[in-house]
Design a protein around this motif. Structure first.
Motif, PDB file in Angstrom:
ATOM      1  N   ARG A  65       0.824  -1.213   0.000  1.00  0.00           N
ATOM      2  CA  ARG A  65       0.000   0.000   0.000  1.00  0.00           C
ATOM      3  C   ARG A  65       0.860   1.265   0.000  1.00  0.00           C
ATOM      4  NH1 ARG A  65      -5.418   1.667   3.338  1.00  0.00           N
ATOM      5  NH2 ARG A  65      -5.359   3.874   2.811  1.00  0.00           N
ATOM      6  N   TYR A  66       1.948   1.247   0.758  1.00  0.00           N
ATOM      7  CA  TYR A  66       2.721   2.474   0.947  1.00  0.00           C
ATOM      8  C   TYR A  66       3.977   2.568   0.080  1.00  0.00           C
ATOM      9  CZ  TYR A  66      -0.471   3.140   4.799  1.00  0.00           C
ATOM     10  OH  TYR A  66      -1.625   3.304   5.539  1.00  0.00           O
ATOM     11  N   ALA A  67       4.414   1.466  -0.498  1.00  0.00           N
ATOM     12  CA  ALA A  67       5.620   1.500  -1.340  1.00  0.00           C
ATOM     13  C   ALA A  67       5.233   1.601  -2.813  1.00  0.00           C
ATOM     14  CB  ALA A  67       6.461   0.251  -1.090  1.00  0.00           C
ATOM     15  N   THR A  68       4.339   2.512  -3.119  1.00  0.00           N
ATOM     16  CA  THR A  68       3.832   2.630  -4.482  1.00  0.00           C
ATOM     17  C   THR A  68       3.521   4.088  -4.804  1.00  0.00           C
ATOM     18  OG1 THR A  68       1.964   2.055  -5.924  1.00  0.00           O
ATOM     19  CG2 THR A  68       1.547   2.030  -3.584  1.00  0.00           C
ATOM     20  N   ILE A  69       3.533   4.407  -6.085  1.00  0.00           N
ATOM     21  CA  ILE A  69       3.193   5.772  -6.503  1.00  0.00           C
ATOM     22  C   ILE A  69       1.712   6.069  -6.286  1.00  0.00           C
ATOM     23  CG2 ILE A  69       5.054   5.968  -8.200  1.00  0.00           C
ATOM     24  CD1 ILE A  69       2.982   5.266 -10.371  1.00  0.00           C
ATOM     25  N   PHE A  70       0.912   5.020  -6.034  1.00  0.00           N
ATOM     26  CA  PHE A  70      -0.528   5.212  -5.825  1.00  0.00           C
ATOM     27  C   PHE A  70      -0.887   5.426  -4.355  1.00  0.00           C
ATOM     28  CE2 PHE A  70      -0.189   2.419  -9.610  1.00  0.00           C
ATOM     29  CZ  PHE A  70      -0.656   3.322 -10.545  1.00  0.00           C
ATOM     30  N   LYS A  71       0.112   5.586  -3.509  1.00  0.00           N
ATOM     31  CA  LYS A  71      -0.125   5.735  -2.067  1.00  0.00           C
ATOM     32  C   LYS A  71      -1.117   6.859  -1.759  1.00  0.00           C
ATOM     33  CE  LYS A  71       2.308   7.244   2.121  1.00  0.00           C
ATOM     34  NZ  LYS A  71       1.559   8.493   2.239  1.00  0.00           N
ATOM     35  N   GLU A  77      -8.825   7.583  -1.499  1.00  0.00           N
ATOM     36  CA  GLU A  77      -9.954   6.727  -1.895  1.00  0.00           C
ATOM     37  C   GLU A  77      -9.786   5.354  -1.249  1.00  0.00           C
ATOM     38  OE1 GLU A  77     -12.482   7.624  -3.763  1.00  0.00           O
ATOM     39  OE2 GLU A  77     -11.756   9.610  -4.378  1.00  0.00           O
ATOM     40  N   ASN A  78     -10.268   5.227  -0.019  1.00  0.00           N
ATOM     41  CA  ASN A  78     -10.091   3.981   0.719  1.00  0.00           C
ATOM     42  C   ASN A  78     -10.748   2.789   0.032  1.00  0.00           C
ATOM     43  OD1 ASN A  78      -8.612   3.177   2.954  1.00  0.00           O
ATOM     44  ND2 ASN A  78     -10.463   2.819   4.160  1.00  0.00           N
ATOM     45  N   GLU A  79     -11.882   3.038  -0.628  1.00  0.00           N
ATOM     46  CA  GLU A  79     -12.586   1.961  -1.327  1.00  0.00           C
ATOM     47  C   GLU A  79     -11.730   1.396  -2.459  1.00  0.00           C
ATOM     48  OE1 GLU A  79     -16.518   2.916  -2.607  1.00  0.00           O
ATOM     49  OE2 GLU A  79     -17.161   3.559  -0.609  1.00  0.00           O
ATOM     50  N   LEU A  80     -10.978   2.267  -3.098  1.00  0.00           N
ATOM     51  CA  LEU A  80     -10.081   1.834  -4.179  1.00  0.00           C
ATOM     52  C   LEU A  80      -9.041   0.861  -3.624  1.00  0.00           C
ATOM     53  CD1 LEU A  80      -9.325   2.241  -7.197  1.00  0.00           C
ATOM     54  CD2 LEU A  80      -7.789   4.054  -6.451  1.00  0.00           C
ATOM     55  N   TRP A  81      -8.514   1.177  -2.438  1.00  0.00           N
ATOM     56  CA  TRP A  81      -7.532   0.287  -1.826  1.00  0.00           C
ATOM     57  C   TRP A  81      -8.151  -1.078  -1.500  1.00  0.00           C
ATOM     58  CZ3 TRP A  81      -3.113  -1.663  -1.348  1.00  0.00           C
ATOM     59  CH2 TRP A  81      -2.809  -2.530  -0.298  1.00  0.00           C
ATOM     60  N   PHE A  82      -9.379  -1.094  -0.966  1.00  0.00           N
ATOM     61  CA  PHE A  82     -10.013  -2.365  -0.626  1.00  0.00           C
ATOM     62  C   PHE A  82     -10.223  -3.237  -1.862  1.00  0.00           C
ATOM     63  CE2 PHE A  82     -11.189  -0.280   3.427  1.00  0.00           C
ATOM     64  CZ  PHE A  82     -10.701  -1.259   4.282  1.00  0.00           C
ATOM     65  N   GLY A  83     -10.525  -2.608  -2.995  1.00  0.00           N
ATOM     66  CA  GLY A  83     -10.656  -3.358  -4.245  1.00  0.00           C
ATOM     67  C   GLY A  83      -9.323  -3.931  -4.695  1.00  0.00           C
ATOM     68  N   MET A  84      -8.289  -3.106  -4.608  1.00  0.00           N
ATOM     69  CA  MET A  84      -6.950  -3.535  -5.018  1.00  0.00           C
ATOM     70  C   MET A  84      -6.416  -4.617  -4.073  1.00  0.00           C
ATOM     71  SD  MET A  84      -4.394  -3.517  -6.969  1.00  0.00           S
ATOM     72  CE  MET A  84      -4.816  -2.180  -8.084  1.00  0.00           C
ATOM     73  N   LYS A  85      -6.756  -4.493  -2.798  1.00  0.00           N
ATOM     74  CA  LYS A  85      -6.272  -5.434  -1.784  1.00  0.00           C
ATOM     75  C   LYS A  85      -6.641  -6.872  -2.145  1.00  0.00           C
ATOM     76  CE  LYS A  85      -6.696  -5.966   3.232  1.00  0.00           C
ATOM     77  NZ  LYS A  85      -7.327  -5.392   4.440  1.00  0.00           N
TER      78      LYS A  85
END
Length: 217
Positions: A65-71, A77-85
């Motif tokens: 989650r944090y070692a990326t340019i999309f951090k 957009e927390n929902e985006l992270w849950f989808g990617m997760k």
């Protein structure tokens, strides 16, 4: 004895048998050298890379989650992270080779590295380092360790390193690994450029850059 065997002289039959034996030995070696995702544990000068298993899954997701340019996008957009997760969890369970990068002294996870095996002959390498751990040589060392390990698999012809023109650090590492540019394409698809017409030229659009890293580089 089969009919084809009866048609051979003793020396010829013996030669065929030896040839078959050699082929079996070669095939066995290929199976033994094929890269196994669960077997990765490599120690370098400054880092250790280790396969992600169920045990390291939470640690991997945090680093990813944090070692990326999309951090910043994930933070907004927390929902985006849950989808990617969920996609990342599926990747760990799939064919891709995914490792955590640990700092050797502290044993803290400082990043991740993966080989995307969509093409067994030309896998893609992806890497991310936590912001506070960058510019310490960890990315280059981890990439070199995994790439050298990957080339033990005789089926791999080259490994692809994809970056963008503006990412100087990534381009520098690719070249240091012996990478040669094998392709470039605009980040914006050609169809979109055509729709924009004269508003923007192709020269103004940054490009993805693909490097090929070859065996014996």
């Amino acid at each position: 004895m089969n009919s084809w065997q009866r048609g051979l002289g003793k020396g010829e039959y013996s030669g065929v048998r030896n040839c078959v034996k050699r082929m079996r030995v070669i095939e066995k070696r290929k199976r033994e050298t094929k890269l196994k995702k669960e077997d990765i544990y490599i120690t370098g000068d400054s880092v250790i890379i280790k396969s992600v298993t169920e045990k390291e899954l939470d640690e991997y997701l945090s680093v990813r989650r944090y070692a990326t340019i999309f951090k910043t996008v994930y933070d907004a957009e927390n929902e985006l992270w849950f989808g990617m997760k969920q996609e990342l969890i599926d990747d760990v369970k799939g064919a891709n080779i995914i490792c955590l990068i640990y700092q050797k002294k502290s044993k803290d996870a400082v990043g991740y590295i993966e080989l995307e095996m969509k093409d067994a002959h030309h896998p893609d390498v992806g890497i991310g380092i936590l912001e506070e751990e960058r510019e310490k040589g960890y990315a280059f060392e981890a990439a070199a360790l995994l790439i050298n390990k990957a080339f033990e698999d005789e089926e791999i012809e080259y490994i692809e390193w994809m970056t963008t023109e503006g990412n100087e650090a990534s381009n520098r590492i690719a070249r240091k690994l012996g990478g040669k540019i094998i392709g470039k394409e605009p980040i914006v698809p050609k169809e979109a450029l055509e729709r924009w017409g004269d508003e923007i030229s192709e020269e103004e659009i940054p490009c993805y850059v693909a490097y090929g890293i070859y065996r014996g580089r």
